[in-house]
Scaffold this motif. Structure first.
Motif, PDB file in Angstrom:
ATOM      1  N   MET A   1       0.839  -1.209   0.000  1.00  0.00           N
ATOM      2  CA  MET A   1       0.000   0.000   0.000  1.00  0.00           C
ATOM      3  C   MET A   1       0.870   1.253   0.000  1.00  0.00           C
ATOM      4  O   MET A   1       0.601   2.227  -0.726  1.00  0.00           O
ATOM      5  CB  MET A   1      -0.882  -0.055   1.250  1.00  0.00           C
ATOM      6  CG  MET A   1      -1.881   1.060   1.390  1.00  0.00           C
ATOM      7  SD  MET A   1      -2.817   0.776   2.928  1.00  0.00           S
ATOM      8  CE  MET A   1      -3.642   2.341   3.100  1.00  0.00           C
ATOM      9  N   MET A   2       1.942   1.235   0.807  1.00  0.00           N
ATOM     10  CA  MET A   2       2.828   2.395   0.891  1.00  0.00           C
ATOM     11  C   MET A   2       3.563   2.631  -0.426  1.00  0.00           C
ATOM     12  O   MET A   2       3.669   3.768  -0.909  1.00  0.00           O
ATOM     13  CB  MET A   2       3.845   2.206   2.025  1.00  0.00           C
ATOM     14  CG  MET A   2       4.734   3.417   2.235  1.00  0.00           C
ATOM     15  SD  MET A   2       6.085   3.120   3.387  1.00  0.00           S
ATOM     16  CE  MET A   2       7.242   2.260   2.338  1.00  0.00           C
ATOM     17  N   ILE A   3       4.089   1.572  -1.037  1.00  0.00           N
ATOM     18  CA  ILE A   3       4.828   1.694  -2.292  1.00  0.00           C
ATOM     19  C   ILE A   3       3.924   2.252  -3.387  1.00  0.00           C
ATOM     20  O   ILE A   3       4.327   3.131  -4.166  1.00  0.00           O
ATOM     21  CB  ILE A   3       5.429   0.330  -2.711  1.00  0.00           C
ATOM     22  CG1 ILE A   3       6.481  -0.139  -1.698  1.00  0.00           C
ATOM     23  CG2 ILE A   3       6.016   0.395  -4.115  1.00  0.00           C
ATOM     24  CD1 ILE A   3       7.691   0.766  -1.559  1.00  0.00           C
ATOM     25  N   LYS A   4       2.698   1.776  -3.432  1.00  0.00           N
ATOM     26  CA  LYS A   4       1.748   2.244  -4.451  1.00  0.00           C
ATOM     27  C   LYS A   4       1.457   3.732  -4.258  1.00  0.00           C
ATOM     28  O   LYS A   4       1.428   4.510  -5.218  1.00  0.00           O
ATOM     29  CB  LYS A   4       0.452   1.428  -4.350  1.00  0.00           C
ATOM     30  CG  LYS A   4      -0.452   1.569  -5.565  1.00  0.00           C
ATOM     31  CD  LYS A   4      -1.581   0.553  -5.547  1.00  0.00           C
ATOM     32  CE  LYS A   4      -2.417   0.677  -6.816  1.00  0.00           C
ATOM     33  NZ  LYS A   4      -3.496  -0.317  -6.870  1.00  0.00           N
ATOM     34  N   ALA A   5       1.242   4.131  -3.010  1.00  0.00           N
ATOM     35  CA  ALA A   5       0.966   5.547  -2.712  1.00  0.00           C
ATOM     36  C   ALA A   5       2.174   6.412  -3.045  1.00  0.00           C
ATOM     37  O   ALA A   5       2.045   7.495  -3.627  1.00  0.00           O
ATOM     38  CB  ALA A   5       0.590   5.703  -1.244  1.00  0.00           C
ATOM     39  N   LEU A   6       3.377   5.933  -2.683  1.00  0.00           N
ATOM     40  CA  LEU A   6       4.603   6.691  -2.975  1.00  0.00           C
ATOM     41  C   LEU A   6       4.794   6.867  -4.476  1.00  0.00           C
ATOM     42  O   LEU A   6       5.178   7.950  -4.941  1.00  0.00           O
ATOM     43  CB  LEU A   6       5.824   5.977  -2.371  1.00  0.00           C
ATOM     44  CG  LEU A   6       6.099   6.218  -0.887  1.00  0.00           C
ATOM     45  CD1 LEU A   6       7.249   5.332  -0.426  1.00  0.00           C
ATOM     46  CD2 LEU A   6       6.423   7.680  -0.600  1.00  0.00           C
ATOM     47  N   ALA A   7       4.524   5.813  -5.243  1.00  0.00           N
ATOM     48  CA  ALA A   7       4.661   5.889  -6.701  1.00  0.00           C
ATOM     49  C   ALA A   7       3.731   6.950  -7.276  1.00  0.00           C
ATOM     50  O   ALA A   7       4.117   7.750  -8.145  1.00  0.00           O
ATOM     51  CB  ALA A   7       4.373   4.529  -7.330  1.00  0.00           C
TER      52      ALA A   7
END
Length: 1360
Positions: free
Chosen positions: A856-862
């Protein structure tokens, strides 16, 4: 019971009810809107003055640590006390009007007499609350109370989404008038209230010429029992807590879940509040000092007495106002009804509702509301005041009864403009300047003295869209300044020069489009182009559009053609008409001249043929005529058409321009912001045209920002600290730089001094780095400063911490717009990242994010990287490279992009996002693209929340707060962590031992064992060996080491190079700032000293200086601490200061600092010759004692002692070098003592590296002093020491260091051949050890040795 109460208060219905009075919560209203209800009651109006001034004080505060939270604490300290009193006495808080409140006691008519007595008692007790309290934050709190009683009418109105209520009638007007008569701490009874009360109970004072009276005190009979009287009175109050709930302040706190009631109540609460209630966020989250736009609407009625009559008018107005605001993301915050009509307080820019062009939307909405309400039956006068600026937006009141409100000077200004300029829409200067609307939309009004507003500034009337367009108003907004160059846009101008050349030599149209966000300097580029485009064979037409232009059909072409035909300079329609007749007589039949009436505001007679034409046909005729005119014009001269703010070109104009470039050779140059929606077909066609050059503007480079600052301030130099702050804060955006400078000027941070003052200043620590960042040579052709000899430099006021400054309101607003456009989860991620700092790692972010998984964090950061909120980097080196240079402008080929299939594009976007996610996983370093976003998001946290988050970050980071594995994980200041208790995480003894081992330290048992096993020094260098044989033996030893390093399979060579710089930037620096935020000054000081030491190791003296200054501020706060650890920190601080001074060449200052450090380390260095000779004698005895190996029998020093000894050796090493540089005869004795003390201290440490280093330093000292016999002995001793070292880890580094140091010493003494031999081996060893910095240093002095050797050989040959 308390648990049950807590559970009930967490229910959504209870949280909603806290925003509403009992009158609404328990009301039973008709579903019809408007609905009217009648009752009797007592009204209390409490006005608390002083908060507006305090809001201004906080909103203009210089630093980020003074904000909404302190303000809301102070506000609610006072207001909640009043609310509590009102609730205890049975009152119902109807409304909070900023820093005032209106309360009601609803009873039957016959109970009014007794209830008035209760309310007077309540009023007097409210005054009593503030008589004994001391003022906080300089707040002068004044409470004024008005009371009224009688018939009251309630009006409920609204639409399907929002409901509102008003209390109206004579009692409401009376209570407002009574409060207006009150002075500080007065209670005023309205005439009707005085008539209805029990006069025998009240001592009053008559007010001259008024029927209202002032209450002095209550005078009950001696037999009167107020408690019994009060209990009896409360039985008449329907919702006063009693029985099991008697301890509650409000019965609504115990509401049971009721979906139908909850749905009904929700309509009375703003949507942003409901979102927070649904998220179960604390109400403090909503409290901010925030830039908003206030729209105050006042409606005056022809007949205000009858609720039934005005109710329908208020209903119609409310429904329209709500619908208009909803479109532009504005909200109605409050609705009031007093003697001056019905007022709607509307706000644009509430949390979560910030939108671009907020001010423009607010003014457009105001005009729309004004036009509609002016037509509503029964409304006599509509007055609207609009003001923009920072106000307090937040929850005000008590935990059981509160409301979301706005307080601030801008609220007052909007209200006053509304009342003092009736029948108009007025705005303040901030709104006028930020509106992006043409100047002819406004008219400046004469100033009026307005109550409670000292200086509102200019007031403007908003006129709306005039019927006649003023052609002359569409020129470029700014004029080019001859003395102010266009900085950093050479590449952009080159695009123009190339396109211009192609246009002039060909017979084809050219289009040049510059796209960039607001603030990138697009208008300045166009001004420069307009100047460069001037020529004899072509004509330049330049216009600037506004948002209004987009909504006016054919406006761009209308302005363009008016300029081509020379109509823009005509003062009267007759002059325009004559000009047109002359221009079009050969191109258009006279009967069609009337086609030009509407577009050019002329009055040709309308012919029968034209009257029969459709609108579409008229448009086509007009376009055909314009095309003929332009064809004729370009035969005489080429046309260059420049358009600023091209995104506001209307669709009809785009279509005409597209045809134009296909038909006639014309050069169109435009600037535009990125399109919000998909551009129209004609605009897309122009962008894809083969003759279009589309340039996306990048930021200007750091050197150009520096040049701009020097030019704007008219100075020859700025401090490095200011240069860094502006370059980093502006991100290369000129507008950001200007706003930051204005903010600094507003807070009087900048000081201007003549240049010669800098040269005359005596050198002290504070002015050690007064070397200014200066503009580049290319700027010297422009006038900077005054006449020669009177030039100025800019400096900073003392004590200013630039990085802690609160961002300017304008830049904060831009960041808030971006934040509010994100989803709630993305907002939370950005806010958590803001706590960590400007740069952070994905590991730490994951640690602090609440309840997130990694995917979830990686997707939001991207997504946020794609939105240019964050940048990601693989390592620290990549980050540092990116910070040195901003992204430049580049050309976009829309023609090529258009050839891609649309399905492929959609698929490509998904693929691009997946690639970004992969990149974020690889790049563990993330950085905010703009520091202003980080600062803005940081300020949204509450103090307690910040503290908890900082603590979480600190706990995570401290595990890695040490040197890298390459450097054996120690401290930057050796053994530093053994001297100070700085750890947050509690550890057991085994964990501490493991940690100590990982940092390169061994336990006492291991040390003892290693010392017992250490073999005695070998007799490698026999006395009968010649110097040449010793030389060969040493060189062959180094050769063996190099061979072993190259071929050995053992773990000799490190797997990676030193990562200390990355650890410094990503771990230790943030950790220091987290401890500062936590108020842990001793821990913060520890890490600031570590940072300074690290920068000295890395060779950055300036950054070491900066962080030592940070440490000095903390040392001052800890000066009362007399512990040993604090003394050690003070000694370390002075020793590091001495090292900085030494490296900067200021030896007197360095000597002073080092002596002070030694004194604090209990190693006093002598000040006179007598003590010098005495101490020399003592040190000689110690020296022989250590050399005879008697010291090895003693136990090794403890860790604290070891840290002390390491600091002493560092100080003494520098001290002997300082004395060696001085030519005074007696100084050589001081130097000799310092060198001997260094050797003795090193021997006491029993550390191989310290001993070898001290031997080599002692040898060098004797060589420089000319002692021939001694230096050779100590070099041999150093070599014997390294022969016994294990060739692994630290041992191999020591060998490399010895080769390096010996070689450099030989260069200093003129032994070039040996220096070259040793240097070539040293650089090989450093290269194999992956230490580029040390290798570079060796190559520097090695190249000098080779140069001198070649020069010597050349001279020898020439002499022979």
């Amino acid at each position: 019971m308390s648990t049950r109460r807590e559970e009930s208060q967490d229910r959504a219905i209870v949280r909603i009810a806290a925003h509403l009075p009992d009158l609404i919560v328990y009301g039973d209203f008709s579903p019809e809107r408007p609905s009217v209800d009648y009752f009797d009651g007592v009204l209390m109006f409490v006005d608390i003055s002083g908060f507006t001034a305090m809001t201004e004080k906080f909103s203009t505060a210089m630093y980020m640590d003074r904000g909404a939270e302190q303000l809301v604490e102070i506000l609610n300290h006072y207001i909640s006390a009043i609310v509590e009193k009102v609730l205890i006495f049975g009152g119902d808080i109807l409304k909070f009007a900023g820093d005032a409140l209106l309360a009601l006691w609803k009873v039957e008519r016959r109970q009014l007499k007794n209830i008035i007595t209760v309310v007077i008692k309540c009023s007097l007790e409210i005054h009593g609350l503030f008589e004994t309290q001391e003022s906080e934050e300089g707040l002068d709190v004044r409470v004024k109370i008005g009371l009224a009683a009688g018939h009251i009418t309630m009006l409920v109105f609204g639409d399907e989404t929002r409901n509102f209520f008003l209390v109206i009638g004579q009692a409401v007007d009376d209570v407002r008038l009574a409060q207006n008569m009150a002075q500080m701490n007065d209670v005023i009874l309205s005439p009707n209230c005085w008539q209805l009360c029990d006069r025998s109970m009240i001592e009053i004072e008559r007010i001259p010429d008024q029927r209202a009276v002032k209450v002095n005190f209550l005078k009950p009979p001696s037999t009167f029992n107020f408690d019994e009287f009060f209990t009896k009175c409360m039985t008449f109050m329907d919702y006063y807590p009693s029985g099991d709930h008697k301890n509650l302040l409000r019965l609504a706190c115990m509401l049971e879940s009721d979906p139908e009631l909850e749905l009904s109540l929700q309509k009375y609460v703003m949507e942003s509040i409901l979102k927070q209630i649904d998220d179960k966020q604390l109400r403090g989250y909503l409290s901010e000092l925030r830039p908003v736009t206030i729209v105050f609407v006042n409606l005056m009625f022809k007949d205000q007495e009858k609720a039934e009559v005005i109710g329908s008018a208020i209903q119609d107005a409310c429904v329209h106002i709500n619908s208009v605001l909803r479109v532009s993301r504005g909200q109605i915050n409050k609705v009031f009804m007093f003697d001056k009509g019905c007022s709607f307080l509307c706000v644009f820019g509430f949390p979560g509702e910030k939108a671009p062009d907020e001010v423009t939307h607010a003014l457009e909405s105001a005009m729309d509301i004004f036009d509609f309400c002016s037509q509503v039956h029964k409304i006599h006068t509509v007055s609207i005041g609009v003001a923009s600026g920072i106000v307090f937006c937040g929850i005000v009141g008590h935990s059981v009864r509160h409301e979301y409100t706005v307080i601030g000077q801008k609220v007052n200004i909007a209200a006053r403009m509304m009342m003092y300029y009736p029948g108009t829409v007025t705005c303040d200067s901030v709104t006028y300047n930020g509106s992006n609307l043409p100047a002819y939309f406004f008219k400046e009004l004469p100033k009026k003295v307005m109550k409670g507003v000292a200086d509102p500034g200019p007031v403007y009337q908003c006129l709306g869209l005039n019927e006649k367009v003023m052609f002359g108003m569409a020129y470029l907004i700014c004029n080019r300044n001859e003395g102010y160059p266009l900085l950093g846009r050479d590449k952009e101008i080159k695009y123009f020069m190339c396109s211009m050349k192609e246009f002039l030599v060909s017979n084809c149209s050219r289009v040049l489009m510059y796209e960039g966000l607001s603030g990138y300097g697009k208008s300045q580029i166009l001004m420069e182009i307009e100047y460069l485009a001037q020529g004899d064979n072509h004509r330049t037409i330049a216009i600037a559009l506004t948002k209004i232009s987009f909504h006016q059909n054919f406006y761009t072409i209308q302005i363009f053609m008016a300029t081509v035909l020379g109509l823009d300079t005509c003062k009267h329609y007759k002059e325009r008409q004559t000009n047109l007749q002359n221009k079009v007589k050969t191109l258009l039949d006279e009967k069609f001249h009337c086609l030009l009436n509407d577009i050019f505001h002329v009055r040709f007679p309308i012919s029968r043929e034209v009257s029969k034409m459709t609108t579409f046909r008229k448009q086509k005729q007009l376009e055909a005529l314009f095309m003929k005119i332009l064809e004729q014009t370009v035969k005489e001269e080429r046309i260059i058409f420049i358009i600023d703010e091209g995104q506001f070109i209307d669709a009809a104009s785009w279509s005409f321009l597209e045809k134009l470039i296909r038909t006639i050779p014309i050069f169109i140059i435009m600037s535009l912001s990125p399109f919000v929606d998909i551009p129209c077909a004609a605009a897309s066609a122009i962008m894809k045209n083969r003759n279009t050059t589309y340039v996306t503007l990048g930021a200007v480079q750091p050197k150009d920002i520096r040049n701009k600052v020097c030019l704007d301030l008219n100075v020859r130099g700025i401090p490095k600290e200011l240069d860094t702050y502006l370059v980093e804060g502006s991100c290369g955006i000129p507008f950001y730089c200007e706003e930051l400078l204005k903010n600094l000027d507003h807070h009087r941070v900048l000081i201007f001094q003549p240049m010669e003052v800098e040269k005359k200043t005596n050198m002290t620590w504070n002015n050690l780095f007064k070397n200014f960042s200066r503009p580049t040579e290319e700027l010297n052709i422009f006038t900077l400063g005054n006449k020669e000899g009177n030039e100025e430099v800019c400096n900073l006021a003392s004590g200013v911490i630039l990085k802690n400054l609160s961002p300017p309101a304008s830049l904060k607003e831009i960041s808030l717009v971006q934040l509010d456009s994100m989803s709630l989860s993305h907002q939370m991620l950005v806010r958590c990242a803001a706590i960590i700092g400007l740069t952070f790692t994905t590991e730490l972010l994951f640690e602090v994010l609440p309840c997130w998984n990694m995917k979830m964090m990686i997707k939001a950061l991207a997504t946020l990287v794609e939105s240019n909120i964050f940048d990601c980097f693989r390592n620290g080196k990549e980050l540092r490279m990116a910070l040195r240079q901003n992204a430049a402008s580049f050309e976009v080929n829309y023609r090529s992009l258009s050839l891609q299939p649309s399905e492929g594009l959609a698929h490509g976007e998904e693929e691009e996002l997946r690639e970004l996610e992969s990149e974020v996983i690889e790049c563990h370093i993330i950085r905010f693209c703009r520091p202003m976003m980080q600062k803005t998001a940081y300020e949204l946290w509450l103090k307690d929340q910040k503290k908890a988050m900082h603590l979480k970050c600190a706990r995570f980071l401290e595990e890695n707060a040490h040197r890298c594995d390459y450097c054996r994980s120690g401290d930057f200041i050796p053994c530093h962590h053994f001297t100070v208790d700085i750890r947050l995480n509690t550890l057991d003894l085994d964990t501490i031992k493991k940690m100590a081992k990982s940092r390169g330290f061994t336990t006492e048992e291991e040390i003892t064992f290693s010392k017992i096993e250490t073999p005695k020094k070998s007799e490698l260098f026999a006395e009968n060996l010649s110097p040449e044989e010793i030389k060969e033996k040493i060189l062959s030893f180094f050769d063996i080491v190099i061979t072993k390093m190259r071929t050995s399979e053992e773990d000799i060579i490190p797997l990676e190079s030193c990562q200390c710089e990355e650890i410094l930037e990503m771990v230790i620096m943030p950790l220091a700032h987290h401890f500062v935020a936590l108020g842990e000054n001793n821990k913060a000081l520890y890490y600031f000293l570590e940072i300074a030491s690290a920068y000295l190791i890395l060779g950055d003296n300036y950054m070491a200086y900066i962080y030592l200054n940070e440490g000095e501020r903390l040392l001052r706060t800890l000066k009362k601490d007399k512990s040993w650890s604090h003394t050690f920190e003070s000694a370390t601080f002075h020793s590091l200061k001495g090292e900085v001074c030494f490296k900067m060449g200021h030896m007197v200052l360095a000597k002073k600092m080092l002596r002070k450090a030694l004194k604090l380390l209990h190693r006093i260095f002598p000040y006179n010759l007598i003590s010098l000779f005495l101490q020399t004698h003592v040190e000689k005895n110690r020296h022989f004692y250590y050399l005879n190996q008697q010291a090895q029998e003693s136990a090794p020093p403890g860790k604290r002692r070891l840290a002390q000894l390491y600091r002493q050796t560092a100080c003494l090493s520098l001290l002997w070098q300082i004395y060696s540089l001085n030519y005074f005869f007696h100084y050589k004795y001081y130097g000799h003592l310092a060198a001997m003390m260094q050797v003795n201290t090193a021997l006491e440490t029993q550390d191989d590296f310290q001993i070898i280093k001290a031997y080599l330093d002692y040898s060098l000292h004797h060589q420089l002093a000319g002692y021939q016999g001694v230096w050779y002995k100590y070099e041999i001793m150093a070599m014997e020491q390294i022969f016994n070292l294990p060739l692994k880890g630290e041992g191999i580094e020591i060998v490399s260091y010895v080769a390096d140091k010996l070689g450099y010493t030989k260069l200093l003494m003129g032994h070039l051949d040996l220096a070259i031999d040793l240097g070539s081996r040293a650089q090989k060893m450093w290269a194999l050890l992956r230490n580029p910095n040390r290798r570079y240093m060796v190559l520097c002095w090695l190249s000098k040795s080779l140069f001198l050797k070649n020069r010597y050989l050349a001279e020898s040959i020439s002499q022979n």
